[in-house]
Design an enzyme around this catalytic site. Structure first.
Site, short mmCIF file in Angstrom:
data_model
loop_
_atom_site.label_atom_id
_atom_site.label_comp_id
_atom_site.label_asym_id
_atom_site.label_seq_id
_atom_site.Cartn_x
_atom_site.Cartn_y
_atom_site.Cartn_z
CB VAL A 116 -15.47 4.34 -5.76
CG1 VAL A 116 -15.48 5.83 -6.13
CG2 VAL A 116 -14.59 4.13 -4.54
NE ARG A 172 -12.44 -5.40 -18.10
CZ ARG A 172 -11.47 -6.19 -17.66
NH1 ARG A 172 -10.98 -6.03 -16.45
NH2 ARG A 172 -11.01 -7.17 -18.41
CG ASN A 198 -15.34 1.86 -1.36
OD1 ASN A 198 -14.23 2.12 -1.83
ND2 ASN A 198 -15.65 0.64 -0.96
CG PHE A 220 -9.52 12.24 -4.29
CD1 PHE A 220 -9.51 13.44 -3.62
CD2 PHE A 220 -10.20 11.17 -3.74
CE1 PHE A 220 -10.17 13.59 -2.41
CE2 PHE A 220 -10.87 11.30 -2.53
CZ PHE A 220 -10.86 12.52 -1.87
CE LYS A 242 -16.26 -2.47 0.74
NZ LYS A 242 -14.84 -2.22 0.50
CE1 TYR A 287 -4.07 1.78 0.10
CE2 TYR A 287 -3.20 2.94 2.00
CZ TYR A 287 -4.15 2.82 1.01
OH TYR A 287 -5.17 3.72 0.93
#
Length: 337
Positions: free
Chosen positions: A157, A177, A128, A266, A324, A56
């Protein structure tokens, strides 16, 4: 005898399920000016797995407790604390690590959460939905009826972008996609959903009726970002917050010279570092208004107790999930307590 609680800890980077472990720690009672927070919920996000892997963008000093977002409930307040009372829902400081049963610290570093918001909904607002809201508000002053273009529209998001934009009367063109995603995103409020392929440029132009967008949100890079830039008008901005294709953003010299397109980046972590406590609390109040209306509710695939942290990580790493993975951080009885 002091209470004992469980926390997830990692001492080195590596395969997430291998390096994570559970450790028993004394619960530190709050001193004057401190609060004790009983943790409730925290998701297992891709960024959390990246932290465990060591990949990360910002890594904690080891050993550390993972968990970038979640929610807790004030359990005890120390002397001199007036901002919070037992029972208040709060976000603990960014970087403190949510995968634990209890946290003790300075209440000035915590953010109040609306009592009207379900705790498990609040647990997934910090990354998100927050990223979507800030990108839609911080770069361009959008007017009702204006177009926004985004790729990876099926991402967490991207779905929040659709809901927030629809709420404020902004129109969205959404690149995806897979064709089967089109009706699902339209049901969320998307104005146009288009396959992100070589024909997308013309289809985006047709969808907007010849209008030009002033804001494009990019989580892919490469050719997809190039197609977005083509749909921007003079002074338009491409805001990049992800790189799913692992390819750099492509931009033509003409877009920079003749359209004065701006390429921005961002990262929600940077906003949290710079924002004041009052700004954060007002921000989450605004997100709470939408959440109270049934928006921004992240689908939940499964819930695991903290004792099954390795199983939760394994599920979070699987493809084909429908939402999630949430950790239930409620303390469990411990013989040592």
């Amino acid at each position: 005898m002091s209470r004992i609680a469980t926390a997830a800890i990692f001492h080195q980077h590596g395969t997430p399920a291998d390096v994570i472990q559970l450790e028993q720690q004394p619960v530190r009672e709050p001193e004057p000016g401190e609060i004790l927070v009983r943790m409730l919920w925290s998701p297992v996000n891709p960024a959390d797995l990246n932290v465990l892997e060591g990949t990360y963008g910002r890594l904690p000093k080891l050993p550390a407790t993972p968990g970038m977002e979640g929610v807790g409930e004030v359990s005890t307040v120390g002397a001199e604390v007036t901002r919070f009372s037992p029972g208040d829902l709060v976000f603990i400081p960014s970087g403190a690590g949510y995968w634990r049963e209890f946290w003790t610290g300075n209440p000035d570093d915590c953010v109040r959460v609306s009592a009207e918001m379900p705790a498990d909904v609040a647990a997934t607002l910090r990354i998100n939905p927050a990223t979507a809201w800030r990108m839609l508000h911080d770069f361009v002053s959008l007017q009702p009826g204006e177009w926004i273009l985004q790729n990876a529209a099926n991402s967490a998001v991207g779905r929040c972008v659709i809901e927030i934009a629809h709420y404020f009367g902004w129109k969205t063109v959404n690149l995806v996609r897979r064709e089967e995603l089109i009706p699902e995103l339209e049901a969320l409020g998307a104005d146009a959903v288009i396959l992100d392929d070589a024909d997308a440029k013309d289809k985006v132009r047709d969808a907007m009726g010849g209008a030009k967008a002033r804001l494009a949100l990019n989580a892919v890079g490469g050719d997809s970002a190039y197609r977005q830039i083509s749909a921007l008008g003079n002074g338009g901005q491409l805001v990049t917050y992800g790189a799913m294709s692992r390819k750099p953003v492509r931009v033509s010299n003409g877009a920079l010279i003749f359209k004065n397109v701006a390429i921005r980046g961002f990262w929600i972590t940077t906003w949290y570092v710079s924002a004041t406590r009052d700004e954060k609390e007002e921000f989450f109040r605004q997100l709470g208004v939408l959440a109270s209306q049934g928006l921004l509710r992240t689908p939940v695939d499964s819930r695991f107790p903290l004792s099954q942290i390795k199983e939760a990580i394994a599920r979070a790493e699987q493809s084909g999930r429908n939402g999630k993975v949430l950790l239930d951080l409620s303390p469990v009885p411990n013989p040592a307590s």
